[in-house]
Scaffold this motif. Structure first.
Motif, PDB file in Angstrom:
ATOM      1  N   VAL A  71      36.862  48.135  54.695  1.00  0.00           N
ATOM      2  CA  VAL A  71      35.865  47.764  53.683  1.00  0.00           C
ATOM      3  C   VAL A  71      35.888  46.257  53.451  1.00  0.00           C
ATOM      4  CG1 VAL A  71      35.227  48.015  51.250  1.00  0.00           C
ATOM      5  CG2 VAL A  71      35.825  50.037  52.596  1.00  0.00           C
ATOM      6  N   ALA A  72      37.084  45.685  53.320  1.00  0.00           N
ATOM      7  CA  ALA A  72      37.200  44.235  53.134  1.00  0.00           C
ATOM      8  C   ALA A  72      36.565  43.504  54.312  1.00  0.00           C
ATOM      9  CB  ALA A  72      38.665  43.826  52.977  1.00  0.00           C
ATOM     10  N   ALA A  73      36.860  43.956  55.529  1.00  0.00           N
ATOM     11  CA  ALA A  73      36.296  43.326  56.722  1.00  0.00           C
ATOM     12  C   ALA A  73      34.776  43.418  56.724  1.00  0.00           C
ATOM     13  CB  ALA A  73      36.877  43.972  57.984  1.00  0.00           C
ATOM     14  N   GLY A  74      34.242  44.539  56.296  1.00  0.00           N
ATOM     15  CA  GLY A  74      32.789  44.696  56.221  1.00  0.00           C
ATOM     16  C   GLY A  74      32.159  43.699  55.265  1.00  0.00           C
ATOM     17  N   PHE A  75      32.807  43.501  54.123  1.00  0.00           N
ATOM     18  CA  PHE A  75      32.286  42.518  53.170  1.00  0.00           C
ATOM     19  C   PHE A  75      32.407  41.099  53.714  1.00  0.00           C
ATOM     20  CE2 PHE A  75      32.456  45.887  49.926  1.00  0.00           C
ATOM     21  CZ  PHE A  75      31.206  45.690  49.337  1.00  0.00           C
ATOM     22  N   PHE A  76      33.511  40.792  54.395  1.00  0.00           N
ATOM     23  CA  PHE A  76      33.640  39.457  54.988  1.00  0.00           C
ATOM     24  C   PHE A  76      32.549  39.211  56.031  1.00  0.00           C
ATOM     25  CE2 PHE A  76      38.388  39.688  53.930  1.00  0.00           C
ATOM     26  CZ  PHE A  76      38.226  38.974  52.759  1.00  0.00           C
ATOM     27  N   LEU A  77      32.296  40.202  56.873  1.00  0.00           N
ATOM     28  CA  LEU A  77      31.264  40.046  57.893  1.00  0.00           C
ATOM     29  C   LEU A  77      29.882  39.915  57.249  1.00  0.00           C
ATOM     30  CD1 LEU A  77      30.598  39.834  60.865  1.00  0.00           C
ATOM     31  CD2 LEU A  77      30.459  42.332  60.940  1.00  0.00           C
ATOM     32  N   GLY A 106      27.899  34.887  49.149  1.00  0.00           N
ATOM     33  CA  GLY A 106      29.054  34.462  48.356  1.00  0.00           C
ATOM     34  C   GLY A 106      29.667  35.618  47.586  1.00  0.00           C
ATOM     35  N   VAL A 107      28.823  36.483  47.047  1.00  0.00           N
ATOM     36  CA  VAL A 107      29.327  37.672  46.340  1.00  0.00           C
ATOM     37  C   VAL A 107      30.062  38.583  47.324  1.00  0.00           C
ATOM     38  CG1 VAL A 107      28.629  39.776  45.113  1.00  0.00           C
ATOM     39  CG2 VAL A 107      27.622  37.572  44.483  1.00  0.00           C
ATOM     40  N   CYS A 108      29.528  38.734  48.517  1.00  0.00           N
ATOM     41  CA  CYS A 108      30.215  39.548  49.536  1.00  0.00           C
ATOM     42  C   CYS A 108      31.595  38.977  49.846  1.00  0.00           C
ATOM     43  CB  CYS A 108      29.379  39.641  50.808  1.00  0.00           C
ATOM     44  SG  CYS A 108      27.924  40.686  50.672  1.00  0.00           S
ATOM     45  N   GLY A 112      35.014  40.983  49.203  1.00  0.00           N
ATOM     46  CA  GLY A 112      35.950  41.150  50.312  1.00  0.00           C
ATOM     47  C   GLY A 112      37.360  40.748  49.924  1.00  0.00           C
ATOM     48  N   TRP A 113      37.497  39.608  49.246  1.00  0.00           N
ATOM     49  CA  TRP A 113      38.831  39.163  48.815  1.00  0.00           C
ATOM     50  C   TRP A 113      39.421  40.106  47.772  1.00  0.00           C
ATOM     51  CZ3 TRP A 113      41.443  36.332  51.854  1.00  0.00           C
ATOM     52  CH2 TRP A 113      40.837  35.375  52.655  1.00  0.00           C
ATOM     53  N   LEU A 114      38.574  40.628  46.874  1.00  0.00           N
ATOM     54  CA  LEU A 114      39.063  41.583  45.875  1.00  0.00           C
ATOM     55  C   LEU A 114      39.554  42.858  46.556  1.00  0.00           C
ATOM     56  CD1 LEU A 114      39.469  42.481  42.943  1.00  0.00           C
ATOM     57  CD2 LEU A 114      37.078  43.261  42.965  1.00  0.00           C
TER      58      LEU A 114
END
Length: 128
Positions: A71-77, A106-108, A112-114
């Motif tokens: 999920v984090a990776a998806g948000f980073f991408l 930026g929100v993504c 992702g970091w959260l």
């Protein structure tokens, strides 16, 4: 190791290096100083978050749960595509309608970091 973030991170880093070289050598005569600055911002954030994708790929070996890392990776991408992608297009095409897309990226990044922090908190200790 997670394959998707590893491959996505490596390819994104390749594209970031290519974009950085293009910005440094090919754009100088084509865009304003402000345009170069915006382009460099896009490259910088793409590099940081390409590295974040690679970190997601590696953290599985440290007991972080696969689902949280994916999920984090998806948000980073998504952040790379929306934030950096919109800035690249804004500089290269001068389409003003792209401006509102950038904050979504930026929100993504922030989400992702959260999620990556949650992955660290909820990790399973690894036996040594």
């Amino acid at each position: 190791m997670l394959r998707f973030p590893l491959v996505a991170g490596a390819l994104s880093m390749l594209l970031a290096v290519m974009a950085g070289a293009f910005g440094a050598h090919g754009l100088r005569a084509l865009v304003s100083a402000r345009g170069l600055e915006v382009f460099q911002t896009a490259v910088t954030y793409q590099v940081y978050h390409s590295l974040a994708l690679l970190v997601c790929a590696l953290l599985l070996g440290f007991g972080c749960r696969r689902r949280w890392l994916q999920v984090a990776a998806g948000f980073f991408l998504a952040g790379i595509l929306l934030f950096s992608g919109s800035l690249y297009l804004l500089v290269l095409t001068d389409l003003p309608g792209l401006g509102p897309v950038t904050p979504l990226g930026g929100v993504c990044f922030m989400v992702g970091w959260l999620v990556l922090a949650i992955a660290g908190i909820r990790r399973t200790p690894v036996e040594t």
